[in-house]
Scaffold this active site. Structure first.
Site, PDB file in Angstrom:
ATOM      1  N   HIS A   1       0.791  -1.232   0.000  1.00 12.41           N
ATOM      2  CA  HIS A   1       0.000   0.000   0.000  1.00 12.41           C
ATOM      3  C   HIS A   1       0.824   1.283   0.000  1.00 12.41           C
ATOM      4  O   HIS A   1       0.689   2.130   0.880  1.00 12.41           O
ATOM      5  CB  HIS A   1      -0.959   0.028   1.184  1.00 12.41           C
ATOM      6  CG  HIS A   1      -1.709  -1.236   1.425  1.00 12.41           C
ATOM      7  ND1 HIS A   1      -1.873  -2.201   0.459  1.00 12.41           N
ATOM      8  CD2 HIS A   1      -2.348  -1.702   2.521  1.00 12.41           C
ATOM      9  CE1 HIS A   1      -2.573  -3.212   0.958  1.00 12.41           C
ATOM     10  NE2 HIS A   1      -2.864  -2.929   2.205  1.00 12.41           N
TER      11      HIS A   1
ATOM     12  N   ASP B   1      -6.410  -5.031  -1.308  1.00 11.02           N
ATOM     13  CA  ASP B   1      -6.667  -4.770   0.114  1.00 11.02           C
ATOM     14  C   ASP B   1      -8.146  -4.973   0.433  1.00 11.02           C
ATOM     15  O   ASP B   1      -8.756  -4.189   1.172  1.00 11.02           O
ATOM     16  CB  ASP B   1      -6.203  -3.363   0.516  1.00 11.02           C
ATOM     17  CG  ASP B   1      -6.122  -3.197   2.041  1.00 11.02           C
ATOM     18  OD1 ASP B   1      -5.950  -4.214   2.734  1.00 11.02           O
ATOM     19  OD2 ASP B   1      -6.246  -2.063   2.528  1.00 11.02           O
TER      20      ASP B   1
ATOM     21  N   HIS C   1     -16.280  -4.771   4.825  1.00  8.17           N
ATOM     22  CA  HIS C   1     -17.105  -4.380   5.962  1.00  8.17           C
ATOM     23  C   HIS C   1     -18.532  -4.104   5.485  1.00  8.17           C
ATOM     24  O   HIS C   1     -18.744  -3.641   4.359  1.00  8.17           O
ATOM     25  CB  HIS C   1     -16.532  -3.119   6.622  1.00  8.17           C
ATOM     26  CG  HIS C   1     -15.152  -3.290   7.147  1.00  8.17           C
ATOM     27  ND1 HIS C   1     -14.851  -4.109   8.222  1.00  8.17           N
ATOM     28  CD2 HIS C   1     -13.964  -2.765   6.736  1.00  8.17           C
ATOM     29  CE1 HIS C   1     -13.551  -4.063   8.453  1.00  8.17           C
ATOM     30  NE2 HIS C   1     -12.989  -3.259   7.563  1.00  8.17           N
TER      31      HIS C   1
ATOM     32  N   GLY D   1     -11.320   0.283   5.616  1.00  7.77           N
ATOM     33  CA  GLY D   1     -11.281  -0.755   4.599  1.00  7.77           C
ATOM     34  C   GLY D   1     -12.474  -0.694   3.670  1.00  7.77           C
ATOM     35  O   GLY D   1     -13.527  -0.168   4.019  1.00  7.77           O
TER      36      GLY D   1
END
Length: 209
Positions: A33, A105, A109, A124
């Protein structure tokens, strides 16, 4: 607030520490990242054969502050979406080979979790399902070539992690193939997604490929 709390300076300091340890002990690392122009500047001077790194599409396709204004905590991720100049630095670093791979990534959620207050919403976003369509759209917009994304999404990951019989179309390699219609345009629609969380930061965006 998130972009200030998790600043470019913090990212740069963490990168320098990780790379210095890699160089000192002659151990390989893969840095996840990369998000800032400061990190790119450091890598230009210090990256060697022991260090590989990756970037996620959201870190060069989304921009602060405008996308925070429309998407709010949906794009609260770690590290955060930064500014336009950072996104441009990431694209340039991909093109010149400084960044080796792309990644998602993926963090699915629920929308209930993500619409909580800033302090309560988890960091996220989902990324797997839109990963390839976003990159094919970049190809159609002339940002990258099809060979670029094959290299960053397939070939280089196999090379970086020494995964046997993967990443290339070669005799003796596993035939992991995906068929795409490079000219087909389709809109990202949350209700049509397969991901169980049923939302995307790219909802409503028309992608070609």
């Amino acid at each position: 607030s998130h972009i200030r709390i998790r600043s470019s300076l913090a990212a740069e300091k963490a990168l320098k520490k990780a790379c210095s340890l890699s160089i000192q002990f002659k151990k390989r690392i893969h840095v996840l990242h990369i998000t800032s122009k400061e990190e790119i500047s450091y890598l230009k001077l210090n990256k060697n054969h022991l260090i590989t790194c990756e970037v996620c599409p959201q870190h060069f396709l989304l921009k602060a502050p405008k996308d925070y204004e429309t998407l709010g905590t949906k794009i609260k991720i770690n590290p955060p979406v930064r500014y336009e100049e950072d996104g441009k630095a990431l694209v340039d670093a991909l093109k010149n080979g400084l960044i080796d791979t792309l990644a998602t990534d993926h963090a699915p959620h629920t929308i209930t979790e993500k619409t909580k207050s800033f302090s309560q919403a988890p960091s996220g976003m989902p990324g797997v399902e839109t990963f390839l369509p976003l990159m094919l759209d970049c190809v159609n917009r002339g940002l990258f070539t099809i060979n670029d994304i094959v290299k960053w999404m397939s070939e280089n990951p196999a090379l970086c992690f020494k995964i046997k019989n993967k990443g290339f179309i070669k005799e003796g390699f596993d035939a992991d193939l995906v068929l795409v219609d490079i000219k087909k345009t389709r809109k990202v629609e949350e209700k049509q997604l397969f991901t169980k969380c049923k939302w995307s930061a790219f909802d409503g965006k028309s992608l070609k490929g």
